[in-house]
Design a protein around this motif. Structure first.
Motif, mmCIF file in Angstrom:
data_model
loop_
_atom_site.group_PDB
_atom_site.id
_atom_site.type_symbol
_atom_site.label_atom_id
_atom_site.label_comp_id
_atom_site.label_asym_id
_atom_site.label_seq_id
_atom_site.Cartn_x
_atom_site.Cartn_y
_atom_site.Cartn_z
ATOM 1 N N VAL A 49 37.177 45.867 -32.354
ATOM 2 C CA VAL A 49 38.838 45.899 -33.666
ATOM 3 C C VAL A 49 40.120 46.110 -32.912
ATOM 4 O O VAL A 49 41.569 47.265 -32.606
ATOM 5 C CB VAL A 49 38.763 47.587 -33.815
ATOM 6 N N SER A 50 40.081 45.031 -31.345
ATOM 7 C CA SER A 50 41.315 45.691 -30.970
ATOM 8 C C SER A 50 41.686 43.669 -29.843
ATOM 9 O O SER A 50 40.679 42.869 -29.847
ATOM 10 C CB SER A 50 41.798 46.529 -29.453
ATOM 11 N N GLN A 51 43.195 43.990 -29.942
ATOM 12 C CA GLN A 51 43.705 42.170 -29.555
ATOM 13 C C GLN A 51 44.576 42.789 -28.494
ATOM 14 O O GLN A 51 45.496 43.191 -28.813
ATOM 15 C CB GLN A 51 44.027 41.291 -30.261
ATOM 16 N N GLN A 52 44.578 41.900 -27.170
ATOM 17 C CA GLN A 52 46.016 41.915 -26.540
ATOM 18 C C GLN A 52 46.823 40.600 -26.813
ATOM 19 O O GLN A 52 46.842 39.173 -27.144
ATOM 20 C CB GLN A 52 45.411 42.054 -25.202
ATOM 21 N N ALA A 53 48.339 41.644 -26.986
ATOM 22 C CA ALA A 53 49.232 40.626 -27.804
ATOM 23 C C ALA A 53 50.061 41.807 -26.860
ATOM 24 O O ALA A 53 50.356 43.254 -27.178
ATOM 25 C CB ALA A 53 49.096 40.890 -28.839
#
Length: 519
Positions: A49-53
């Motif tokens: 449920v996460s992404q790196q941005a």
């Protein structure tokens, strides 16, 4: 006149004292007590449920909701919340305590004295000031006492105060993290209650029409009393939820007002943006700027716990220094004179080292060292527990968010199906192919599914907020440590020097006590 050699020698002694000072530091040097798992920790749920941005920054994670009202509430809370203001004042207090510790680098005794006496002799024939031979005796002196930091007592005290100062900064960051999460969570609680209230009122109106129809049919004798009473029960049951939801809205508004530093009352910031009435946004992922393990260890409360360990570790050195001799450099310069004719003026200089050693303390010093060591071990275990609890909170929040996201599509289909079922039940009932009970069942199902859909949306928003909070997001604030009104009040009451005017760097605390320069 003082000989030149005598006047120069004290300066050489002071220089030597400065060179000797701090040549040894007893006690342990602090090293972070990270558990091995924490440095490489990862979570499949968080990864899902996460992404790196780069944007939005975790420091202002609430921008993912794109809600101007929420952003305005948080800005107001940053400026006026009492807990954050108290945390900022504790940073200033810790900075002043650090200044006290820094004073240990300099002579501890710096006393200037002066005296003026009138003396008179008493004659056998009585007291007569004019013939008693009275005279003035006056003098001045300067005394210095400098305990050399031979065993690192004062440098360890500075080290402890330094870590305490950064712990206070981290605690302020932790207060901001908690505040922002509370504001967002309470805000969506209020919006959820508003959406549920709208649904309850719409369904109550729908059920009221069915109740009116059942009442007319009963009075005309076309149906029995059972349909009437069932329609009435369902309508009144739905209607009874309205006061509770209205109360939830008022209570959530009160909670927001207090978090914003206001008394309970209307909040203009809650005005709903056009097109967003009754809408609970669904954000299906968290935007992170680093891996969870690093975010976990940089969580403000985790950093504060580590700084507290560093401060306590230095206090062991302070306690251990009492086991060794205290080496001091003492100096005194005294001048005295008298108004008596022919009395000499005297100028005396006294300087030299002094050694004191508390040899027989009956275990007092040794047990004090043990006390400080036991406290360090307690803080170490507390720190490790804090990290484990942080990991659990993050994983739990991610798991709850996954479940809410999975339920969202299902519940949306369910409410659409319930709406279609009600239409069919009404059509079949009007054509006489079914009884009134199927209409009532369809109405009950529609209300339940619409309410469950909104509640699940709220749970998803709450879980996302909890995930950001668990990973330490939201510690950024543009507000100073002390608001202008409080700053002015404190300046009028006390001379704060430049402590109130220095740049507010509390929201840029380094990640680890081991990386701190000595201040």
């Amino acid at each position: 006149m003082i000989p030149a050699a005598l006047s120069v020698r004290p300066y050489w002694l002071l220089l030597a004292a400065g060179c000797v000072s701090g040549c040894m530091r007893v006690g342990p040097d602090f090293s972070p007590q990270h558990e091995r798992w924490s440095e490489h920790w990862s979570s499949a749920s968080i990864g899902q449920v996460s992404q790196q941005a780069p944007q939005p920054d975790m420091r202002q994670w609430w921008r993912v909701f794109a809600d101007r009202n929420l952003e305005s509430l948080i800005d107001q809370a940053d400026a006026n919340n009492s807990d954050v203001q108290i945390a900022g004042l504790r940073v200033l207090e810790a900075r002043a305590q650090l200044g006290i510790a820094l004073a240990g680098r300099y002579p501890q005794v710096q006393q200037a004295s002066g005296d003026l006496f009138y003396a008179a002799r008493k004659r056998s024939d009585g007291f007569d000031p004019r013939s008693s031979g009275g005279y003035l005796q006056y003098g001045a002196g300067l005394s210095l006492g400098w305990e050399l930091d031979f065993w690192g007592r004062f440098s360890r005290a500075i080290e402890s105060a330094d870590a305490t100062f950064f712990a206070a900064q981290a605690n302020r960051d932790a207060a901001l993290v908690l505040l922002h999460a509370q504001i967002a969570d309470t805000y969506f609680t209020l919006r959820t209650a508003e959406a549920r209230l709208r649904i309850a009122r719409e369904n109550a109106q729908l059920q009221k029409r069915s109740f009116d129809i059942a009442q007319k049919l009963f009075r005309s004798g076309e149906t029995d009393e059972l349909d009437l009473q069932q329609a009435k029960t369902q309508y009144l049951g739905t209607l009874s939820s309205v006061p509770d939801l209205e109360s939830q809205i008022v209570l959530a508004g009160h909670a927001l007002a207090v978090l914003m530093g206001r008394p309970p009352g209307p909040l203009p910031e809650l005005e709903v943006q056009p097109g967003r009435q009754g809408v609970i946004p669904l954000v299906d992922h968290a935007v992170l700027q680093d891996v969870p393990a690093d975010l976990l260890l940089r969580r403000p409360d985790v950093r504060a716990a580590e700084y507290q360990m560093a401060a306590q570790s230095a206090l062991i050195g302070v306690a251990k220094a009492d086991l060794y001799p205290s080496v001091s450099l003492l100096g005194s310069l005294a001048w005295s004179a008298s108004s008596l004719t022919g009395s000499p003026n005297t100028l005396g200089l006294l300087i030299g080292p002094s050694v004191t050693w508390n040899v027989f303390d009956h275990g007092k010093i040794t047990n004090n060292v043990r006390v400080q060591d036991a406290r360090l071990q307690q803080l170490t275990l507390s720190y490790q527990s804090t990290v484990r609890e942080a990991a659990r909170e993050a994983d739990d929040a991610a798991t709850a968010l996954i479940a809410a996201l999975q339920r969202d599509a299902i519940l949306n289909d369910a409410q659409l199906a319930a709406g279609r079922s009600l239409k069919l039940a009404n059509a079949i009932y009007r054509e006489g192919y079914s009884d009134f009970q199927r209409v009532l069942d369809a109405q009950r199902a529609l209300f339940a599914q619409q309410d469950a859909y909104i509640v699940n949306r709220s749970n998803a928003a709450g879980s996302l907020i909890a995930l950001y909070k668990a990973l330490g997001g939201g510690w950024y604030s543009t507000q100073p440590l002390v608001d202008p009104a409080t700053r002015l009040q404190m300046q009028q009451r006390t001379d704060w020097g430049d402590l109130l005017n220095e740049p507010d760097a509390a929201s840029a605390s380094p990640a680890s006590p081991s990386a701190e320069p000595s201040r």
